[in-house]
Write an enzyme that holds these catalytic residues in place. Structure first.
Site, mmCIF file in Angstrom:
data_model
loop_
_atom_site.group_PDB
_atom_site.id
_atom_site.type_symbol
_atom_site.label_atom_id
_atom_site.label_comp_id
_atom_site.label_asym_id
_atom_site.label_seq_id
_atom_site.Cartn_x
_atom_site.Cartn_y
_atom_site.Cartn_z
ATOM 1 N N ASP A 25 -30.128 26.451 43.972
ATOM 2 C CA ASP A 25 -28.966 27.324 44.166
ATOM 3 C C ASP A 25 -28.208 27.018 45.457
ATOM 4 O O ASP A 25 -27.065 27.451 45.625
ATOM 5 C CB ASP A 25 -29.389 28.805 44.173
ATOM 6 C CG ASP A 25 -29.964 29.239 42.839
ATOM 7 O OD1 ASP A 25 -29.789 28.507 41.852
ATOM 8 O OD2 ASP A 25 -30.605 30.302 42.788
ATOM 9 N N ARG A 46 -30.407 25.818 28.749
ATOM 10 C CA ARG A 46 -31.305 26.768 29.429
ATOM 11 C C ARG A 46 -32.153 27.457 28.369
ATOM 12 O O ARG A 46 -31.936 28.617 28.018
ATOM 13 C CB ARG A 46 -30.496 27.772 30.268
ATOM 14 C CG ARG A 46 -29.773 27.097 31.417
ATOM 15 C CD ARG A 46 -29.016 28.088 32.282
ATOM 16 N NE ARG A 46 -29.870 28.835 33.188
ATOM 17 C CZ ARG A 46 -29.418 29.734 34.047
ATOM 18 N NH1 ARG A 46 -28.120 29.992 34.114
ATOM 19 N NH2 ARG A 46 -30.244 30.389 34.842
ATOM 20 N N LYS A 97 -29.705 39.097 44.620
ATOM 21 C CA LYS A 97 -29.364 39.234 43.191
ATOM 22 C C LYS A 97 -30.570 38.894 42.315
ATOM 23 O O LYS A 97 -30.896 39.620 41.381
ATOM 24 C CB LYS A 97 -28.196 38.305 42.838
ATOM 25 C CG LYS A 97 -27.974 38.113 41.346
ATOM 26 C CD LYS A 97 -26.854 37.173 41.049
ATOM 27 C CE LYS A 97 -27.202 35.707 41.021
ATOM 28 N NZ LYS A 97 -27.893 35.207 39.821
ATOM 29 N N ASN A 98 -31.219 37.788 42.634
ATOM 30 C CA ASN A 98 -32.287 37.320 41.746
ATOM 31 C C ASN A 98 -33.579 38.117 41.884
ATOM 32 O O ASN A 98 -34.529 37.894 41.137
ATOM 33 C CB ASN A 98 -32.518 35.820 41.939
ATOM 34 C CG ASN A 98 -31.334 35.018 41.424
ATOM 35 O OD1 ASN A 98 -30.488 35.545 40.704
ATOM 36 N ND2 ASN A 98 -31.261 33.752 41.804
ATOM 37 N N ARG A 146 -20.286 37.277 40.721
ATOM 38 C CA ARG A 146 -21.573 37.623 40.103
ATOM 39 C C ARG A 146 -22.698 37.589 41.130
ATOM 40 O O ARG A 146 -23.752 38.188 40.919
ATOM 41 C CB ARG A 146 -21.910 36.636 38.977
ATOM 42 C CG ARG A 146 -21.076 36.827 37.727
ATOM 43 C CD ARG A 146 -21.579 35.946 36.597
ATOM 44 N NE ARG A 146 -23.016 35.892 36.627
ATOM 45 C CZ ARG A 146 -23.747 34.783 36.577
ATOM 46 N NH1 ARG A 146 -23.160 33.628 36.482
ATOM 47 N NH2 ARG A 146 -25.046 34.832 36.615
ATOM 48 N N CYS A 184 -24.802 31.256 33.861
ATOM 49 C CA CYS A 184 -24.063 30.051 34.245
ATOM 50 C C CYS A 184 -24.424 28.888 33.336
ATOM 51 O O CYS A 184 -25.575 28.737 32.929
ATOM 52 C CB CYS A 184 -24.386 29.673 35.684
ATOM 53 S SG CYS A 184 -23.597 30.723 36.898
HETATM 54 C C1 EPZ Z 1 -33.627 31.550 38.085
HETATM 55 O O1 EPZ Z 1 -33.125 31.119 36.826
HETATM 56 C C2 EPZ Z 1 -32.442 32.007 38.878
HETATM 57 N N1 EPZ Z 1 -31.786 33.079 38.168
HETATM 58 C C3 EPZ Z 1 -31.473 30.858 39.085
HETATM 59 O O2 EPZ Z 1 -30.434 31.318 39.900
HETATM 60 C C4 EPZ Z 1 -32.185 29.723 39.784
HETATM 61 O O3 EPZ Z 1 -31.314 28.630 39.870
HETATM 62 C C5 EPZ Z 1 -33.440 29.335 39.012
HETATM 63 O O4 EPZ Z 1 -34.272 30.488 38.796
HETATM 64 C C6 EPZ Z 1 -34.263 28.285 39.710
HETATM 65 O O5 EPZ Z 1 -34.615 28.719 40.979
HETATM 66 C C7 EPZ Z 1 -32.259 34.309 38.269
HETATM 67 O O6 EPZ Z 1 -33.253 34.592 38.916
HETATM 68 C C8 EPZ Z 1 -31.488 35.355 37.587
HETATM 69 P P1 EPZ Z 1 -36.019 28.792 35.542
HETATM 70 P P2 EPZ Z 1 -34.102 30.878 35.614
HETATM 71 O O7 EPZ Z 1 -36.551 29.488 34.346
HETATM 72 O O8 EPZ Z 1 -35.175 31.893 35.619
HETATM 73 C C9 EPZ Z 1 -36.174 25.162 32.400
HETATM 74 C C10 EPZ Z 1 -28.190 31.492 40.606
HETATM 75 O O9 EPZ Z 1 -27.274 30.692 40.885
HETATM 76 N N2 EPZ Z 1 -36.745 26.145 31.464
HETATM 77 O O10 EPZ Z 1 -36.914 28.594 36.716
HETATM 78 O O11 EPZ Z 1 -33.253 30.727 34.416
HETATM 79 C C11 EPZ Z 1 -34.700 25.449 32.628
HETATM 80 O O12 EPZ Z 1 -33.914 24.920 31.613
HETATM 81 C C12 EPZ Z 1 -29.084 31.252 39.426
HETATM 82 O O13 EPZ Z 1 -28.429 32.548 41.214
HETATM 83 C C13 EPZ Z 1 -37.193 25.721 30.236
HETATM 84 O O14 EPZ Z 1 -37.140 24.540 29.898
HETATM 85 O O15 EPZ Z 1 -34.681 29.467 36.043
HETATM 86 C C14 EPZ Z 1 -34.465 24.837 33.968
HETATM 87 O O16 EPZ Z 1 -34.220 23.469 33.811
HETATM 88 C C15 EPZ Z 1 -28.645 30.214 38.499
HETATM 89 N N3 EPZ Z 1 -37.688 26.653 29.355
HETATM 90 C C16 EPZ Z 1 -35.788 25.040 34.685
HETATM 91 O O17 EPZ Z 1 -36.757 25.315 33.673
HETATM 92 C C17 EPZ Z 1 -37.763 27.975 29.682
HETATM 93 O O18 EPZ Z 1 -38.224 28.761 28.851
HETATM 94 C C18 EPZ Z 1 -35.780 26.181 35.700
HETATM 95 O O19 EPZ Z 1 -35.471 27.394 35.055
HETATM 96 C C19 EPZ Z 1 -37.319 28.393 30.949
HETATM 97 C C20 EPZ Z 1 -36.797 27.445 31.826
#
Ligand code: EPZ
Length: 429
Positions: free
Chosen positions: A305, A120, A22-23, A397, A115
């Site tokens: 995850d 986020r 998915k990701n 999802r 989610c």
């Molecule tokens: C991706 O989310 C995945 N989603 C998530 O999978 C996964 O948990 C996550 O990466 C971490 O591996 C998809 O790929 C669609 P991040 P993403 O930006 O891109 C903070 C699942 O269950 N952050 O690496 O949203 C954020 O708040 C899902 O399949 C900021 O502060 O993750 C978080 O604490 C859920 N500012 C951390 O970084 C930003 O601009 C990691 O977020 C962006 C992120």
């Protein structure tokens, strides 16, 4: 209104082919906007994939979803904005931002859904795009993004290796003028997959030994035929499901290396794991042992995850397991639902201590998010009696045919759909 009805106690055994990630597929579908024409294979049948296709169609692309493939011909786009209703469908809608700006020089989107895992923000996405020459203002909940002329390559240093921000920066930079370097970029396999997709279409992206991503902007991308990687999180989830039932499972079509940080945890819990070629075999006997410390980290660390599926397993361990969630602020919502089944979980900020109990019992519970929902299903597989799990759209999802696959492995699970007034309208066995 659908829910899973699960009778616990059965032992899972058999073989399962894992679907596409998915990701990976979601950013790849966003990236199709930059190509002349794309065919993406190994696309899982998930609501999030439908949502991505709906965004592409809304923007004016010709989209054809058939079997496990999606064919996209962007043509002349109709617009460069995504309405709030489509943005809210999923978190990944935000990666369309980089692609739309690269393609149109401007974009108008609202903040994405997805989610509820605590705040986020998308500040890292936006500051990376600003570095590439995008001016961003916010107007009545919408982000107005505009570049003067072509985007310009830049040096981007991410304060945290955010997956989404890395993807957005890659998408925007691949057709920018000049070179871009993304330091402290995310290293998840899905990032590499996006790079391979873009390079197959003519982009010039490489990952340095230091983990930085180097991009030489090209004028345009061509056509591409690409197959996305298997879903490492779905793989880890099914391994936990087999383990909690004292079962035996052969996963096929996986990249074991992508799941390497999960194996030592399962081994500590008492599982036998053998990874060979594109398969992973797991066998478990008896009650799981406790896992001393599970710390979620950016890849190649233990994935956030997979935290909740592993927590479900530790609920019946012969001792106390400790989890530290380092990625998301609020990713223990499933714990309260597991407690309804008799689990003993104490949470203090980012730390969860799970004191294993001998037996869980069936209960009426609800999914709180995608992976948390999967954890509830896993727990229900070993619980005494019947568990009814609602809000399963969260699970759907991210897991294609979840109930069917588990049933194929011997689980007693059915999906029940109810009408608004609570009448059962369809049963699937
Ligand atoms: C991706 O989310 C995945 N989603 C998530 O999978 C996964 O948990 C996550 O990466 C971490 O591996 C998809 O790929 C669609 P991040 P993403 O930006 O891109 C903070 C699942 O269950 N952050 O690496 O949203 C954020 O708040 C899902 O399949 C900021 O502060 O993750 C978080 O604490 C859920 N500012 C951390 O970084 C930003 O601009 C990691 O977020 C962006 C992120």
């Amino acid at each position: 209104m659908a829910r899973y009805i699960i009778e616990g106690g059965g032992r899972l055994s058999g073989e399962l082919k894992i679907h596409g990630a998915k990701n990976s597929v979601l950013p790849v579908l966003a990236a199709t906007l930059l190509t002349k024409e794309s065919t993406v294979h190994n696309c899982p049948a998930l609501t999030d994939v439908d949502a991505a296709c709906n965004i592409l169609s809304y923007l004016g692309c010709d989209v054809d979803q058939s079997g496990g493939s999606v064919h996209v011909v962007p043509g002349d786009l109709k617009g460069c904005g995504i309405p709030d209703s489509l943005m809210r469908e999923m978190r990944s809608s935000v990666v369309f931002l980089g692609a739309i700006i690269a393609r149109c020089g401007k974009a108008r989107i609202s903040r994405p859904g997805g989610c509820e895992l605590g705040p986020r923000p998308i500040d890292l996405h936006l500051s990376a795009l600003e570095k590439l020459g995008v001016t961003i203002t916010e107007d009545h909940g919408y982000l107005e993004c505009e570049a003067e002329g072509r985007l310009q390559g830049a040096s981007i240093i991410l304060p945290f290796p955010s997956v989404g921000a890395t993807e957005n920066a890659m998408l925007a930079a691949c057709t920018a003028q000049g070179s871009t370097v993304i330091q402290n970029a995310a290293r998840e396999p899905e990032i590499e997959d996006l790079m391979h997709f873009l390079n197959s279409a003519g982009a010039k992206i490489r990952i340095g030994e230091n983990g930085a991503i180097y991009i030489e902007g090209v004028d345009e991308l061509g056509s591409v035929d690409y197959s996305v990687i298997p879903d490492r999180i779905a793989g880890a989830t099914y391994l936990c499901a087999a383990a909690i039932t004292g079962g035996e499972l052969l996963l096929t079509g996986v990249v074991p290396e992508h799941m390497a940080s999960v194996f030592p945890m399962l081994e500590e819990a008492g599982c036998v794991i053998k990874a060979r070629g594109d398969t992973v075999y797991l066998r478990m006997h008896g009650r799981p042992k406790p896992i001393r410390l599970v710390r979620t980290m950016p890849y190649p660390g233990f994935p956030t995850d997979a935290q909740s599926p592993l927590m479900a397993l530790s609920c019946i361990a012969s001792g106390t397991s400790v989890f530290v969630e380092n990625i998301f602020e609020s990713r223990y919502k499933h714990a309260a639902e597991l407690a309804r089944m008799g689990a003993r979980i104490s949470i203090e900020g980012r730390v969860a201590a799970v004191e294993g109990v001998k037996r869980l019992h069936g209960a009426t519970i609800k999914c709180t998010d995608l992976r948390g929902g999967a954890a509830l299903v896993i727990a229900a597989l070993c619980a005494d009696g019947v568990t009814a799990i609602s809000e399963i759209h969260h699970v759907e999802r991210g897991y294609q045919d979840f109930d069917t696959n588990l049933r194929g492995l011997g689980a007693v699970i059915r999906k029940e759909r109810k009408t608004e007034d609570g009448q059962e309208c369809e049963k699937k066995q």
